[in-house]
Design a protein around this motif. Structure first.
Motif, mmCIF file in Angstrom:
data_model
loop_
_atom_site.group_PDB
_atom_site.id
_atom_site.type_symbol
_atom_site.label_atom_id
_atom_site.label_comp_id
_atom_site.label_asym_id
_atom_site.label_seq_id
_atom_site.Cartn_x
_atom_site.Cartn_y
_atom_site.Cartn_z
ATOM 1 N N ARG A 95 69.754 28.197 68.896
ATOM 2 C CA ARG A 95 69.148 27.959 68.043
ATOM 3 C C ARG A 95 68.031 29.073 68.205
ATOM 4 O O ARG A 95 67.773 29.468 69.445
ATOM 5 C CB ARG A 95 67.550 26.400 67.939
ATOM 6 N N THR A 96 68.191 30.863 66.687
ATOM 7 C CA THR A 96 67.529 31.349 67.261
ATOM 8 C C THR A 96 66.102 30.978 65.913
ATOM 9 O O THR A 96 67.147 30.575 64.545
ATOM 10 C CB THR A 96 68.591 32.215 67.324
ATOM 11 N N ALA A 97 65.827 32.765 65.381
ATOM 12 C CA ALA A 97 65.404 32.766 63.731
ATOM 13 C C ALA A 97 66.343 34.654 63.332
ATOM 14 O O ALA A 97 66.184 35.462 63.839
ATOM 15 C CB ALA A 97 64.004 32.941 63.662
ATOM 16 N N ILE A 98 66.320 34.698 62.438
ATOM 17 C CA ILE A 98 66.985 35.574 62.184
ATOM 18 C C ILE A 98 66.558 36.354 60.370
ATOM 19 O O ILE A 98 66.223 35.482 59.559
ATOM 20 C CB ILE A 98 69.173 35.562 62.324
ATOM 21 N N ALA A 99 66.298 37.013 60.479
ATOM 22 C CA ALA A 99 66.469 37.879 58.492
ATOM 23 C C ALA A 99 68.099 37.950 57.655
ATOM 24 O O ALA A 99 68.910 38.179 57.995
ATOM 25 C CB ALA A 99 65.928 39.055 58.366
ATOM 26 N N TRP A 100 67.770 36.331 57.098
ATOM 27 C CA TRP A 100 69.276 35.730 56.573
ATOM 28 C C TRP A 100 69.951 37.224 56.333
ATOM 29 O O TRP A 100 71.509 37.168 56.104
ATOM 30 C CB TRP A 100 68.863 34.871 55.518
ATOM 31 N N GLN A 101 69.086 37.767 55.426
ATOM 32 C CA GLN A 101 70.235 38.733 54.095
ATOM 33 C C GLN A 101 70.542 40.222 55.577
ATOM 34 O O GLN A 101 71.824 40.590 55.076
ATOM 35 C CB GLN A 101 69.010 39.913 53.625
ATOM 36 N N ALA A 102 69.870 40.172 56.524
ATOM 37 C CA ALA A 102 70.618 40.716 57.624
ATOM 38 C C ALA A 102 71.627 39.666 58.783
ATOM 39 O O ALA A 102 71.854 40.538 60.208
ATOM 40 C CB ALA A 102 69.945 41.754 58.102
ATOM 41 N N LYS A 103 72.210 38.844 58.249
ATOM 42 C CA LYS A 103 73.144 38.160 59.592
ATOM 43 C C LYS A 103 74.189 38.892 59.363
ATOM 44 O O LYS A 103 74.337 38.255 60.766
ATOM 45 C CB LYS A 103 73.471 37.022 58.235
ATOM 46 N N ASP A 104 74.619 39.391 59.150
ATOM 47 C CA ASP A 104 76.102 40.540 58.935
ATOM 48 C C ASP A 104 75.377 40.831 60.346
ATOM 49 O O ASP A 104 76.665 41.491 61.257
ATOM 50 C CB ASP A 104 76.997 40.913 58.407
ATOM 51 N N LEU A 105 74.273 41.754 60.951
ATOM 52 C CA LEU A 105 74.219 42.507 61.375
ATOM 53 C C LEU A 105 73.368 41.650 63.010
ATOM 54 O O LEU A 105 74.156 41.802 64.026
ATOM 55 C CB LEU A 105 72.855 43.239 61.063
ATOM 56 N N GLY A 106 73.621 40.437 61.762
ATOM 57 C CA GLY A 106 73.363 39.958 63.808
ATOM 58 C C GLY A 106 74.654 39.269 64.215
ATOM 59 O O GLY A 106 74.081 38.770 65.394
ATOM 60 N N ARG A 107 75.140 38.664 63.882
ATOM 61 C CA ARG A 107 76.724 39.116 64.171
ATOM 62 C C ARG A 107 77.116 39.316 65.619
ATOM 63 O O ARG A 107 77.287 39.269 66.307
ATOM 64 C CB ARG A 107 77.320 37.890 62.995
ATOM 65 N N ASP A 108 76.945 40.537 65.389
ATOM 66 C CA ASP A 108 76.911 41.672 66.426
ATOM 67 C C ASP A 108 76.011 42.257 67.428
ATOM 68 O O ASP A 108 77.197 42.057 68.292
ATOM 69 C CB ASP A 108 76.805 43.271 65.265
ATOM 70 N N THR A 109 74.905 41.522 66.858
ATOM 71 C CA THR A 109 73.724 41.477 68.125
ATOM 72 C C THR A 109 73.651 39.947 68.671
ATOM 73 O O THR A 109 74.143 40.599 70.090
ATOM 74 C CB THR A 109 72.637 41.138 67.754
ATOM 75 N N LEU A 110 74.555 38.996 67.865
ATOM 76 C CA LEU A 110 75.441 38.498 68.942
ATOM 77 C C LEU A 110 76.111 37.969 70.113
ATOM 78 O O LEU A 110 76.388 37.930 71.284
ATOM 79 C CB LEU A 110 75.410 37.008 68.014
ATOM 80 N N VAL A 111 76.680 38.633 69.483
ATOM 81 C CA VAL A 111 78.588 38.923 70.461
ATOM 82 C C VAL A 111 78.050 40.595 71.642
ATOM 83 O O VAL A 111 78.314 39.779 72.188
ATOM 84 C CB VAL A 111 79.347 40.032 69.475
ATOM 85 N N LYS A 112 76.943 41.401 70.731
ATOM 86 C CA LYS A 112 76.925 42.092 72.163
ATOM 87 C C LYS A 112 76.329 42.193 73.413
ATOM 88 O O LYS A 112 76.326 42.095 74.368
ATOM 89 C CB LYS A 112 76.286 43.934 71.155
#
Length: 235
Positions: free
Chosen positions: A161-178
């Protein structure tokens, strides 16, 4: 926090797990698992185990708390015969436990929604979640190293579980992988790609969400999510 004592921990996760079941979250997690023989690290109260078995998967589930193993067995009822439960701590597996896992020959290892009593994580009020984060990071690494040692394993999945800005979820995916490539998977034979980093909005959690949003102005647009990352063995 998920409870100072084992009893409080179990009560907390029973409520959380039931909410996730109603929302279809465990069904979503199970639908992302690509294999047939699953090593589930940390079965908790069995919500995830039940979803995996319902998908027709063969499951070897381990947990260090006997109360969790008993709860999983009770939750699955007659279906408990379709899986194997083993008392084990992934951070301290002995030779017999490793032999059991190797004989099972899992093709996927999963670690979903990790939780532990405060007495295990060492969490303290006011530490900003640092103890829990360190505990989670350490266990994730142990799970990844275990998967790396098992030649039968071709994929590794983490859900948390985490919390993200949903409109920036694509950037969040990159962050998760990194994040996982730089810590969890560093130096191992697994690679994570953006296409296998997925988010799902969580229902409820409004009190926790309000606290998150109050903690810093930049977090006012965040929403609670499940973050799933599937890493695949390098060919």
């Amino acid at each position: 926090m998920s409870g100072a004592t084992v009893s409080e921990f179990l009560d907390y996760w029973r409520q959380e797990g039931e909410a996730y079941v109603r929302a279809g979250d465990y069904e979503w997690m199970a639908s992302l698992v690509p294999g047939e023989r699953i090593l589930e690290v940390g079965c908790g109260l069995g919500f995830g185990s039940a979803a995996l078995v319902a998908h027709g998967l063969e499951v070897l589930a381990i947990d260090s708390l006997p109360e969790c193993l008993a709860a999983t067995r009770e939750r699955l009822g007659d279906d408990a015969a379709r899986m194997t439960l083993m008392s084990a701590d992934v951070t301290a597996l002995d030779a017999e436990q490793m032999a059991t896992i190797q004989a099972f020959a899992p093709d996927v290892v999963i670690c979903w929604l990790m939780g532990a009593p405060i007495e295990t994580t060492g969490a303290k009020l006011g530490d900003g979640g640092q103890a829990v984060a360190a505990y989670r990071e350490g266990v994730h690494r142990q799970v990844a190293e275990l998967a790396d040692r098992l030649s039968s394993v071709r994929a590794l999945q983490f859900v948390d579980r985490t919390a993200i800005a949903w409109q920036a979820k694509d950037l969040g995916r990159d962050t998760l992988v990194k994040y996982h490539q730089g810590k969890t998977l560093l130096g191992l034979h697994f690679v994570a790609e953006r296409r296998n980093a997925l988010y799902r909005k969580l229902e409820g959690g409004l009190a926790d969400l309000a606290q998150i949003r109050r903690s810093h102005p930049s977090l006012r647009n965040v929403v609670p999510v499940l973050a799933s990352l599937l890493a695949e063995r390098k060919i």
